[in-house]
Design a protein around this motif. Structure first.
Motif, PDB file in Angstrom:
ATOM      1  N   ILE A  34       0.862  -1.176   0.000  1.00  0.00           N
ATOM      2  CA  ILE A  34       0.000   0.000   0.000  1.00  0.00           C
ATOM      3  C   ILE A  34       0.900   1.228   0.000  1.00  0.00           C
ATOM      4  CG2 ILE A  34      -0.247   0.036   2.512  1.00  0.00           C
ATOM      5  CD1 ILE A  34      -3.146   1.002   2.071  1.00  0.00           C
ATOM      6  N   GLU A  35       0.538   2.202  -0.827  1.00  0.00           N
ATOM      7  CA  GLU A  35       1.277   3.464  -0.921  1.00  0.00           C
ATOM      8  C   GLU A  35       0.308   4.608  -0.686  1.00  0.00           C
ATOM      9  OE1 GLU A  35       3.205   3.748  -4.732  1.00  0.00           O
ATOM     10  OE2 GLU A  35       4.512   2.045  -4.330  1.00  0.00           O
ATOM     11  N   ILE A  36       0.596   5.416   0.327  1.00  0.00           N
ATOM     12  CA  ILE A  36      -0.274   6.542   0.686  1.00  0.00           C
ATOM     13  C   ILE A  36       0.592   7.783   0.847  1.00  0.00           C
ATOM     14  CG2 ILE A  36      -1.899   7.466   2.399  1.00  0.00           C
ATOM     15  CD1 ILE A  36      -2.503   4.534   3.176  1.00  0.00           C
ATOM     16  N   ILE A  37       0.201   8.878   0.201  1.00  0.00           N
ATOM     17  CA  ILE A  37       0.963  10.108   0.374  1.00  0.00           C
ATOM     18  C   ILE A  37       0.703  10.670   1.774  1.00  0.00           C
ATOM     19  CG2 ILE A  37       1.133  10.660  -2.091  1.00  0.00           C
ATOM     20  CD1 ILE A  37      -1.120  12.707  -1.714  1.00  0.00           C
ATOM     21  N   ASN A  38       1.710  11.368   2.299  1.00  0.00           N
ATOM     22  CA  ASN A  38       1.650  11.878   3.673  1.00  0.00           C
ATOM     23  C   ASN A  38       0.369  12.637   3.976  1.00  0.00           C
ATOM     24  OD1 ASN A  38       4.157  10.816   4.333  1.00  0.00           O
ATOM     25  ND2 ASN A  38       5.261  12.720   3.962  1.00  0.00           N
ATOM     26  N   ILE A  39      -0.051  13.491   3.063  1.00  0.00           N
ATOM     27  CA  ILE A  39      -1.205  14.366   3.315  1.00  0.00           C
ATOM     28  C   ILE A  39      -2.525  13.578   3.414  1.00  0.00           C
ATOM     29  CG2 ILE A  39      -1.743  14.940   0.920  1.00  0.00           C
ATOM     30  CD1 ILE A  39      -1.586  17.481   3.784  1.00  0.00           C
ATOM     31  N   LYS A  40      -2.555  12.338   2.915  1.00  0.00           N
ATOM     32  CA  LYS A  40      -3.786  11.542   2.910  1.00  0.00           C
ATOM     33  C   LYS A  40      -3.847  10.505   4.036  1.00  0.00           C
ATOM     34  CE  LYS A  40      -6.562  11.585  -0.051  1.00  0.00           C
ATOM     35  NZ  LYS A  40      -7.869  12.274  -0.053  1.00  0.00           N
ATOM     36  N   LEU A  41      -2.820  10.454   4.874  1.00  0.00           N
ATOM     37  CA  LEU A  41      -2.793   9.435   5.923  1.00  0.00           C
ATOM     38  C   LEU A  41      -4.016   9.507   6.843  1.00  0.00           C
ATOM     39  CD1 LEU A  41       0.999   9.487   6.835  1.00  0.00           C
ATOM     40  CD2 LEU A  41      -0.271   7.538   5.903  1.00  0.00           C
ATOM     41  N   GLN A  42      -4.334  10.684   7.346  1.00  0.00           N
ATOM     42  CA  GLN A  42      -5.463  10.806   8.270  1.00  0.00           C
ATOM     43  C   GLN A  42      -6.782  10.465   7.590  1.00  0.00           C
ATOM     44  OE1 GLN A  42      -5.311  11.452  11.754  1.00  0.00           O
ATOM     45  NE2 GLN A  42      -7.337  10.590  11.456  1.00  0.00           N
ATOM     46  N   ARG A  62      -7.637  -4.777  10.208  1.00  0.00           N
ATOM     47  CA  ARG A  62      -7.863  -3.342  10.005  1.00  0.00           C
ATOM     48  C   ARG A  62      -7.130  -2.536  11.076  1.00  0.00           C
ATOM     49  NH1 ARG A  62     -13.126  -1.198  11.117  1.00  0.00           N
ATOM     50  NH2 ARG A  62     -12.919  -2.468  12.965  1.00  0.00           N
ATOM     51  N   THR A  63      -7.194  -2.993  12.318  1.00  0.00           N
ATOM     52  CA  THR A  63      -6.538  -2.300  13.424  1.00  0.00           C
ATOM     53  C   THR A  63      -5.022  -2.308  13.255  1.00  0.00           C
ATOM     54  OG1 THR A  63      -8.371  -2.835  14.888  1.00  0.00           O
ATOM     55  CG2 THR A  63      -6.276  -2.241  15.936  1.00  0.00           C
ATOM     56  N   ARG A  64      -4.462  -3.403  12.758  1.00  0.00           N
ATOM     57  CA  ARG A  64      -3.016  -3.442  12.516  1.00  0.00           C
ATOM     58  C   ARG A  64      -2.605  -2.387  11.500  1.00  0.00           C
ATOM     59  NH1 ARG A  64      -2.059  -9.911  11.806  1.00  0.00           N
ATOM     60  NH2 ARG A  64      -2.639 -10.504  13.930  1.00  0.00           N
ATOM     61  N   LEU A  65      -3.359  -2.284  10.406  1.00  0.00           N
ATOM     62  CA  LEU A  65      -3.040  -1.281   9.389  1.00  0.00           C
ATOM     63  C   LEU A  65      -3.235   0.115   9.959  1.00  0.00           C
ATOM     64  CD1 LEU A  65      -2.221  -0.406   6.577  1.00  0.00           C
ATOM     65  CD2 LEU A  65      -4.605  -0.748   5.844  1.00  0.00           C
ATOM     66  N   ARG A  66      -4.321   0.323  10.667  1.00  0.00           N
ATOM     67  CA  ARG A  66      -4.595   1.628  11.278  1.00  0.00           C
ATOM     68  C   ARG A  66      -3.462   2.037  12.216  1.00  0.00           C
ATOM     69  NH1 ARG A  66      -6.519   3.797  15.826  1.00  0.00           N
ATOM     70  NH2 ARG A  66      -7.961   5.540  15.688  1.00  0.00           N
ATOM     71  N   ARG A 119      -0.386   1.071  12.185  1.00  0.00           N
ATOM     72  CA  ARG A 119       0.819   1.363  11.390  1.00  0.00           C
ATOM     73  C   ARG A 119       0.722   2.759  10.776  1.00  0.00           C
ATOM     74  NH1 ARG A 119       4.659  -1.478   8.133  1.00  0.00           N
ATOM     75  NH2 ARG A 119       6.092   0.187   7.553  1.00  0.00           N
ATOM     76  N   LEU A 120      -0.463   3.117  10.290  1.00  0.00           N
ATOM     77  CA  LEU A 120      -0.653   4.450   9.701  1.00  0.00           C
ATOM     78  C   LEU A 120      -0.565   5.541  10.765  1.00  0.00           C
ATOM     79  CD1 LEU A 120      -3.471   3.773   7.073  1.00  0.00           C
ATOM     80  CD2 LEU A 120      -0.995   3.865   6.722  1.00  0.00           C
ATOM     81  N   ILE A 121      -1.038   5.265  11.959  1.00  0.00           N
ATOM     82  CA  ILE A 121      -0.920   6.234  13.058  1.00  0.00           C
ATOM     83  C   ILE A 121       0.551   6.470  13.386  1.00  0.00           C
ATOM     84  CG2 ILE A 121      -1.303   6.545  15.545  1.00  0.00           C
ATOM     85  CD1 ILE A 121      -4.128   5.364  15.067  1.00  0.00           C
ATOM     86  N   THR A 122       1.342   5.414  13.395  1.00  0.00           N
ATOM     87  CA  THR A 122       2.786   5.563  13.614  1.00  0.00           C
ATOM     88  C   THR A 122       3.395   6.460  12.543  1.00  0.00           C
ATOM     89  OG1 THR A 122       2.920   3.401  14.671  1.00  0.00           O
ATOM     90  CG2 THR A 122       4.972   4.305  13.785  1.00  0.00           C
ATOM     91  N   GLU A 123       2.959   6.291  11.315  1.00  0.00           N
ATOM     92  CA  GLU A 123       3.463   7.113  10.215  1.00  0.00           C
ATOM     93  C   GLU A 123       3.017   8.572  10.371  1.00  0.00           C
ATOM     94  OE1 GLU A 123       5.723   6.305   8.068  1.00  0.00           O
ATOM     95  OE2 GLU A 123       5.771   4.184   8.594  1.00  0.00           O
ATOM     96  N   ILE A 124       1.796   8.802  10.826  1.00  0.00           N
ATOM     97  CA  ILE A 124       1.321  10.173  11.052  1.00  0.00           C
ATOM     98  C   ILE A 124       2.170  10.848  12.126  1.00  0.00           C
ATOM     99  CG2 ILE A 124      -0.533  11.501  12.153  1.00  0.00           C
ATOM    100  CD1 ILE A 124      -2.514  10.044  10.503  1.00  0.00           C
ATOM    101  N   GLU A 125       2.502  10.118  13.182  1.00  0.00           N
ATOM    102  CA  GLU A 125       3.345  10.680  14.245  1.00  0.00           C
ATOM    103  C   GLU A 125       4.709  11.084  13.690  1.00  0.00           C
ATOM    104  OE1 GLU A 125       3.158   7.487  17.059  1.00  0.00           O
ATOM    105  OE2 GLU A 125       1.200   8.133  17.831  1.00  0.00           O
TER     106      GLU A 125
END
Length: 142
Positions: free
Chosen positions: A3-11, A30-34, A36-42
Motif C-alpha cells: 500500500i502506498e499513501i501520500i503523507n497528506i492523505k494518511l489521516q 484493520r486495526t493493525r493497518l490503522r 501502522r498508519l498512526i505511527t506514520e502520522i506521528e
C-alpha cells in the motif's frame, strides 16, 4: 501486495478504516493497518515541525519565533514548495507480516456495504486505489 499513501492523505485513510463495520479477524487486520498508519502520522508530524523550525526566523537564543501558534517563516514561497514536496512523499507498507493484513483489508474494502458520499467517497476510492499488487501476488482473476 503493498500500500502506498501520500503523507497528506494518511489521516483521511485512517478515518475510512475507522468507519468500516468489521468483526473478528478482519477487524484485527484493520486495526493493525490503522496502528501502522498512526505511527506514520506521528513521524510525519514530527518531521513537519522540524521543517517549520528550520524555515523559521529565530530569536536571539536561536529558537524559532512563534506568533499566535504559527511559526514565523522566513521565505514563505520556498517553505510552501518544501512542504508541497513533503506532503506528496509516500508511505509504503509491504513485505513481512503486513501481507496478511493488507490482503484482508483490501478484501474488506471490496466487500463493505457502506454508502460513501462526498469527501468520504473520494477518500474511500483513494484508499482502495492505494493497494498495489506486487510480483508474486495471486491475481484476483486466477
Amino acid at each position: 501486495m503493498k500500500i502506498e499513501i501520500i503523507n497528506i492523505k494518511l489521516q483521511d485513510c485512517i478515518n475510512i478504516l475507522d468507519k468500516l463495520p468489521l468483526m473478528g479477524l478482519k477487524s484485527i487486520h484493520r486495526t493493525r493497518l490503522r496502528d501502522r498508519l498512526i505511527t506514520e502520522i506521528e513521524r510525519v508530524s514530527k518531521e513537519e515541525r522540524q521543517l517549520k523550525e528550520e524555515h523559521s526566523n529565530k530569536d536571539e537564543e536561536g529558537n524559532p519565533i512563534i506568533n499566535d501558534a504559527s511559526y514565523d517563516i522566513k521565505d514563505i514561497e520556498e517553505f510552501q514548495q518544501v512542504m508541497k514536496g513533503f506532503y506528496k512523499e509516500k508511505v509504503i507498507i509491504d513485505g513481512g507480516d503486513s501481507q496478511v493484513y493488507l490482503k484482508s483489508v483490501k478484501q474488506s474494502l471490496e466487500d463493505v456495504e457502506v454508502e460513501w458520499s462526498g469527501k468520504e467517497a473520494n477518500d474511500y476510492a483513494y484508499l482502495y486505489d492505494a493497494f498495489i499488487n506486487t510480483k508474486g501476488d495471486k491475481e484476483d482473476s486466477e
